[in-house]
Design a protein around this motif. Structure first.
Motif, short mmCIF file in Angstrom:
data_model
loop_
_atom_site.label_atom_id
_atom_site.label_comp_id
_atom_site.label_asym_id
_atom_site.label_seq_id
_atom_site.Cartn_x
_atom_site.Cartn_y
_atom_site.Cartn_z
N ALA A 181 24.01 -49.69 55.64
CA ALA A 181 25.60 -48.17 56.41
C ALA A 181 24.63 -47.95 57.68
CB ALA A 181 25.62 -47.69 55.33
N LYS A 182 23.48 -47.77 58.01
CA LYS A 182 23.70 -46.07 58.92
C LYS A 182 23.50 -46.50 60.67
CE LYS A 182 19.48 -44.33 59.26
NZ LYS A 182 17.78 -43.40 58.82
N LEU B 105 25.50 -45.66 63.51
CA LEU B 105 24.87 -44.99 64.68
C LEU B 105 25.19 -45.98 65.48
CD1 LEU B 105 21.45 -43.64 62.65
CD2 LEU B 105 23.36 -42.17 63.55
N GLU B 106 25.65 -46.59 65.47
CA GLU B 106 26.60 -47.60 66.29
C GLU B 106 24.76 -48.56 66.61
OE1 GLU B 106 28.56 -46.12 69.30
OE2 GLU B 106 29.88 -45.72 68.34
N ARG B 107 23.94 -49.01 65.65
CA ARG B 107 22.86 -50.19 66.30
C ARG B 107 23.48 -51.28 65.93
NH1 ARG B 107 18.48 -47.13 62.45
NH2 ARG B 107 19.27 -44.54 63.20
#
Length: 160
Positions: free
Chosen positions: A128-129, A133-135
């Motif tokens: 989710a992170k 964080l748009e990774r």
């Protein structure tokens, strides 16, 4: 010790399906409790889908009673992911509420549960992170209703 965590989701039409984001949300709630020092070693996570219109007609106190009784019954059975409609119907009948029994019999209430696993929750948090964080790019959904409100719908190859 946290015995269970209950996440209630509403749906409009059809039957409720457990999507990954529903499970991730419940796992992250439990992870937060775990991080705050609560003992979550034996925590069961419940994701309940209830039809919005049917929920609005149901007696909230009796619906809560049904869900609490089911958590105790399902905890003892363990290992099963989706509560069988028959089990839920029998418990609803014991509460002696025809509307609640009808809610269950009509498929307007679904219950999924699974044990909390810290490592699994941490993996889902990383997944989710990376999105937050748009990774990574958002993953296309199999649920076309989600596309209606998605900010990426214009660019999604699944929409074309």
């Amino acid at each position: 010790m946290v015995r269970f965590l209950l996440e209630i989701k509403t749906f409009e039409k059809g039957s409720f399906r457990l999507y990954r984001d529903h499970a991730v949300q419940a796992k992250l709630y439990a992870l937060l409790l775990d991080e705050m020092g609560f003992n979550c070693l034996k925590t069961l996570l419940y994701v309940v889908g209830v039809n919005r219109k049917a929920r609005d007609k149901a007696d909230k106190t009796k619906l809560n009673e049904l869900l609490c009784l089911l958590t105790v019954i399902l905890e003892k059975r363990g290992g099963v992911i989706h509560a069988k409609r028959e089990v839920v119907r029998r418990v609803a009948e014991k509460i002696d509420d025809k509307n609640l029994a009808g809610l269950v019999a009509s498929g307007n209430l679904s219950i999924f549960w699974f044990p909390y696993d810290r490592n699994d929750a941490l993996k889902d948090l990383a997944w989710a992170k990376d999105y937050w964080l748009e990774r990574r790019e958002p993953q296309p959904t199999k649920n076309p209703n989600k596309c209606k409100t998605c900010e990426y719908a214009q660019n999604c190859h699944k929409q074309q």
